[in-house]
Design an enzyme around this catalytic site. Structure first.
Site, short mmCIF file in Angstrom:
data_model
loop_
_atom_site.label_atom_id
_atom_site.label_comp_id
_atom_site.label_asym_id
_atom_site.label_seq_id
_atom_site.Cartn_x
_atom_site.Cartn_y
_atom_site.Cartn_z
N GLU A 153 42.47 30.32 14.80
CA GLU A 153 42.68 28.98 15.39
C GLU A 153 43.84 28.29 14.70
OE1 GLU A 153 39.39 26.22 15.10
OE2 GLU A 153 40.39 24.74 16.37
N GLU A 247 34.92 20.19 21.73
CA GLU A 247 34.93 19.81 20.32
C GLU A 247 35.28 18.33 20.22
OE1 GLU A 247 36.22 22.42 16.68
OE2 GLU A 247 37.94 21.29 17.34
MN MN Z 1 39.14 23.24 16.83
#
Ligand code: MN
Length: 302
Positions: A153, A247
């Site tokens: 990520e 998120e």
């Molecule tokens: Mn994230």
């Protein structure tokens, strides 16, 4: 191929820290039942040594909810470092994450797995990047034996000195060269660093394996400046079949430590149930309309 990808609709997930600051039995019970009730296919749980894995597995089964896990390395266990003790701690933490995922039956470990999530006070270095590649490569081999994929990520410049864009991340995973290592894109970070979200999706190409859907300010989806229709059009055009995980974090839920870690100083919502439900509907609606829009473009009426 990603364990959570396939034909049919994209799976939708929600990050556990939307619901609770920790993974106590009460938090686990609430987070898992509420994720299922809000229509999600799976939950993303941060690796936590104190988690009751038997209870978690039982609750996931009861609510027919899937699971993935995530982590973010820190300064003390940064594998993007030239200090051998620091990188050794990072490798240990990543190997522990593989065991945690395995015990929960999770097939994906995402997050900031390639280095520390922190404001760096030194320049990136080829030696540190090489250490990161070597260590994550070894962990990927172990994960592969259990059918687990690893996500890389990339995050914004204030949270990594190594990977801030999809193009950099593609170069990294290509150099790493493991079949189970994928690009994990977070729209919050990408919106800050990329030329555009569609350009980022194009750069990631077939290596894009996991998405964090997060507003530019980390609040309610659709309440910020993220160009969501363009982003979803790009995903449909790229034939993205992987998962999308909502998120969003609020100081009303997460603890002081995490507020400080992510700089989430302001409360942008207070009710996780309403927030999760709205995000699920938002993601499903945008995916459906993007599919419709792109089908009609592909086959114009004669
Ligand atoms: Mn994230």
């Amino acid at each position: 191929m990603h364990a959570l990808s396939g034909p049919g609709r994209n799976l939708l997930g929600v990050h556990a820290r939307l619901w609770a600051p920790d993974w106590s039995p009460a938090s686990a019970e609430f987070a898992i039942s509420a994720s299922a009730a809000a229509g999600y296919d799976f939950i993303e749980i941060p690796v936590d040594d104190s988690a009751d894995l038997a209870l978690t597995s039982r609750l996931l089964g009861e609510h027919a909810l899937g699971v993935v896990v995530s982590l973010a390395l820190g300064r003390e266990d940064d594998i993007n470092s030239v200090d051998p003790d620091t990188t050794a701690r990072g490798e240990r933490r990543l190997r522990d994450a593989v065991q945690f995922a395995r015990e929960l039956g999770a097939r994906y470990i995402g997050g900031v797995t390639f280095g520390a999530m922190t404001k760096y006070h030194q320049l990136p270095s080829p030696e540190a990047r090489d250490n990161s590649l070597t260590i994550l490569g070894r962990v990927a081999t172990v994960a592969q034996d259990y059918g687990i994929s690893l996500g890389v990520e990339y995050v914004n410049r204030y949270e990594s000195n190594l990977l801030n864009t999809a193009a950099q991340t593609l170069a990294y995973v290509t150099d790493l060269g493991a079949p189970n290592v994928l690009i994990h894109m977070d729209t919050f970070h990408a919106a800050m660093e990329e030329v555009s979200l569609p350009a980022a999706v194009a750069d990631a190409g077939g290596m894009l394996g996991y998405i964090h859907a997060s507003e530019n300010h980390r609040g309610l989806l659709g309440s910020g400046s993220t160009p969501w229709p363009e982003f979803f059009d790009a995903l449909v055009r790229a034939d993205y079949r992987g998962p999308l995980t909502f998120e969003s974090f609020s100081p009303a839920v997460v603890g002081e430590e995490m507020v400080i870690e992510i700089g989430g100083w302001r409360s942008l919502w207070t009710d996780p149930v309403a927030t999760a439900l709205a995000a699920n509907q938002f993601l499903r609606h945008h995916l459906d309309t993007a599919h419709t829009r792109n089908q009609s473009l592909a086959s114009p009426t004669p």
